[in-house]
Write an enzyme that holds these catalytic residues in place. Structure first.
Site, PDB file in Angstrom:
ATOM      1  CG  ASP A 107      -2.205  -1.229   1.230  1.00  0.00           C
ATOM      2  OD1 ASP A 107      -1.951  -1.937   0.338  1.00  0.00           O
ATOM      3  OD2 ASP A 107      -2.754  -1.230   2.029  1.00  0.00           O
ATOM      4  CE  LYS A 129      -3.860  -4.377   1.256  1.00  0.00           C
ATOM      5  NZ  LYS A 129      -4.673  -3.284   2.072  1.00  0.00           N
ATOM      6  CB  CYS A 171      -2.320  -2.944   5.353  1.00  0.00           C
ATOM      7  SG  CYS A 171      -3.850  -2.322   4.861  1.00  0.00           S
TER       8      CYS A 171
END
Ligand code: VGL
Ligand code: ZN
Length: 209
Positions: A13, A111, A156
């Protein structure tokens, strides 16, 4: 270390919304970019994730009138922290940081695409049932060692690391290639402790270059 076989780099990310100026900016988040860029050429396989939400996503505070940012609620029995609107599919905020070199990413995995369930982990959605397919992909390629970097250390990155361990990969965290949200206060340290307790190896990128 560099002779170790069957290893991959997982870049979590590194997107505009998690960098300074973004809607869910992680302090100093963009400082991971040069670290990640240096690392990618040292791996045969690099997979990157993007948080990629629809506007009506369950994690957005705007979809829960009366609630505040960082509130923790339960949706269908699943704990959900509420965040500002971030990483909306196809928007600038969801793009990789412009200085991130994506040339060597073999797979870009998106995701958090389902409105009703969040997905912090690159392996499994937060319902802890729905897989992303990454475990099967890596096992198909005979990967044994997973090196993780990116944003955010306590969300994450942490959840991806824990699922990587669970899936049986020897899991390493390149700590200077990570930055955390640290909400609630202390969550970065707690995440690092928990990862270590689960056999995760924490290293500095200089040990890999
Ligand atoms: C993340 C909060 C919400 C992350 C994603 O990438 O760590 N954190 N969505
Ligand atoms: Zn998100």
């Amino acid at each position: 270390m560099n002779k170790e076989k069957n290893r991959m780099l997982l870049v979590i990310d590194v997107q505009n919304d998690f960098c300074p100026g973004g809607s869910l900016a992680v302090h100093d988040g963009d400082s991971v970019v040069p670290v990640v860029n240096r690392l990618t050429s040292h791996f045969d396989l690099v997979v990157a994730t993007q948080d990629w939400h629809p506007e009506n996503h369950v994690s957005f505070v705007k979809n829960h009138p009366g609630r505040n940012v960082h509130d923790r609620i339960y949706v269908d029995g699943i704990s959900q922290v509420l965040w500002p609107t971030h990483c909306v599919a196809g928007t600038h905020g969801a793009d990789f940081h412009p200085a991130l070199n994506a040339e060597n990413f073999q797979l870009i995995l998106r995701k958090g695409t389902h409105p009703s369930v969040d997905s912090y982990s690159a392996f499994m959605e937060n319902d802890k049932k729905t897989v992303t397919g990454l475990e099967g992909y890596l096992k198909g390629l005979r990967i044994e060692n997973v090196y993780v970097c990116g944003l955010a250390t306590d969300y994450c990155v942490f959840r991806s690391v824990m699922d990587s361990v669970q899936a049986g990969f020897k899991t390493h965290v390149v700590i200077d290639g990570c930055r955390g949200v640290n909400v609630p206060q202390g969550s970065v340290d707690k995440a690092i402790e928990t990862m270590k307790e689960n056999g995760v190896l924490i290293l500095h990128s200089s040990g890999l270059l």
